[in-house]
Design an enzyme around this catalytic site. Structure first.
Site, PDB file in Angstrom:
ATOM      1  N   SER A 187       0.846  -1.189   0.000  1.00 53.80           N
ATOM      2  CA  SER A 187       0.000   0.000   0.000  1.00 53.80           C
ATOM      3  C   SER A 187       0.881   1.239   0.000  1.00 53.80           C
ATOM      4  O   SER A 187       2.041   1.196   0.432  1.00 53.80           O
ATOM      5  CB  SER A 187      -0.890  -0.021   1.246  1.00 53.80           C
ATOM      6  OG  SER A 187      -1.468   1.240   1.482  1.00 53.80           O
ATOM      7  N   TYR A 227      -1.340   0.205  10.952  1.00 53.77           N
ATOM      8  CA  TYR A 227      -1.498  -0.324   9.593  1.00 53.77           C
ATOM      9  C   TYR A 227      -0.291   0.043   8.732  1.00 53.77           C
ATOM     10  O   TYR A 227       0.253  -0.797   8.004  1.00 53.77           O
ATOM     11  CB  TYR A 227      -2.779   0.201   8.950  1.00 53.77           C
ATOM     12  CG  TYR A 227      -2.995  -0.329   7.548  1.00 53.77           C
ATOM     13  CD1 TYR A 227      -3.520  -1.604   7.340  1.00 53.77           C
ATOM     14  CD2 TYR A 227      -2.667   0.435   6.435  1.00 53.77           C
ATOM     15  CE1 TYR A 227      -3.713  -2.106   6.059  1.00 53.77           C
ATOM     16  CE2 TYR A 227      -2.849  -0.056   5.144  1.00 53.77           C
ATOM     17  CZ  TYR A 227      -3.374  -1.321   4.965  1.00 53.77           C
ATOM     18  OH  TYR A 227      -3.543  -1.816   3.699  1.00 53.77           O
TER      19      TYR A 227
END
Length: 223
Positions: free
Chosen positions: A31, A54
């Site tokens: 990501s 995250y």
């Protein structure tokens, strides 16, 4: 649970591939969050310095993946996508599905964290699929990381308003919230490496991608 999934989960897959041998390719679904806080646009040579759980989990997974390439010659490629949207996403906490549901079903509320000012790059899922296929089919991608996105950052409030306008929504506007201090303000990536190495280019601008997405949700809710 984030670390268990993204860190241990990645390591487990890589170790299984190493032990199996003769693995043709391992593609890591990373990501743009792996970069952490930088001045955008992000490029692949930037340090991975996630701060929040995250983001850190993605930074760790990418570093572990490259360790397996360097240490064991495992044919690894890391794919870092921008914010994805499109058909089939039933996670109603995500901004685009929730906005569409608000306009069609009118059974949810929408609150824009960070007053809707955060800028992100949004990529339609069909372009993400073409990105993964381009990486998986090209040997030049082995041992490298690639950014994939549309390349045009827009504010969250702009995405929401565009979506509502396309749906003809004329109800109460979304609520504004100052929450979101634990999120990076502006985040988008430079995808030049993918353009040059793989010949990859996205084909869906935001309105085209939203048009396909909205139609899918109309059919879904109608059914």
């Amino acid at each position: 649970s984030t670390f268990e999934m993204n860190v241990r989960g990645t390591w487990n897959v890589l170790e299984a591939a190493r032990k199996k041998g003769r693995t043709e390719r391992v593609v890591i679904a990373s990501s743009d969050k792996a970069y952490g806080q930088h001045e955008p646009p992000y490029v692949e040579s930037m340090a991975l310095r996630g701060s929040y759980p995250y983001d850190v989990s993605k930074s760790c997974a990418d570093l572990i993946a490259m360790s397996y390439f360097q240490s064991y010659a495992l044919p690894v490629t890391v794919v870092r996508c921008s914010n994805l949207y499109g058909a089939g996403d039933l996670n109603w906490s995500r901004i685009i599905p929730r906005t569409i549901r608000l306009a069609i079903k009118k059974d949810v509320e929408l609150k824009l964290r960070g007053r809707g000012l955060m800028k992100r790059d949004y990529m339609h899922v069909d372009d993400a699929v073409s990105a993964y296929l381009a990486v998986a089919s090209n040997p030049v991608a082995i041992g490298k990381s690639y950014n994939f996105g549309f390349g045009e950052p827009v504010s969250v409030s702009s995405v929401v308003q565009t979506t509502l306008d396309m749906l003809g929504y004329n109800g109460a506007p979304p609520a504004i919230s100052p929450d979101g201090e634990n999120e990076i303000a502006d985040q988008w990536m430079d995808c030049s490496r993918a353009n040059v190495d793989l010949g990859w280019m996205p084909v869906h601008d935001l309105r085209a991608g939203l048009g396909k997405t909205i139609q899918w949700y109309r059919d879904y809710f109608k059914a």
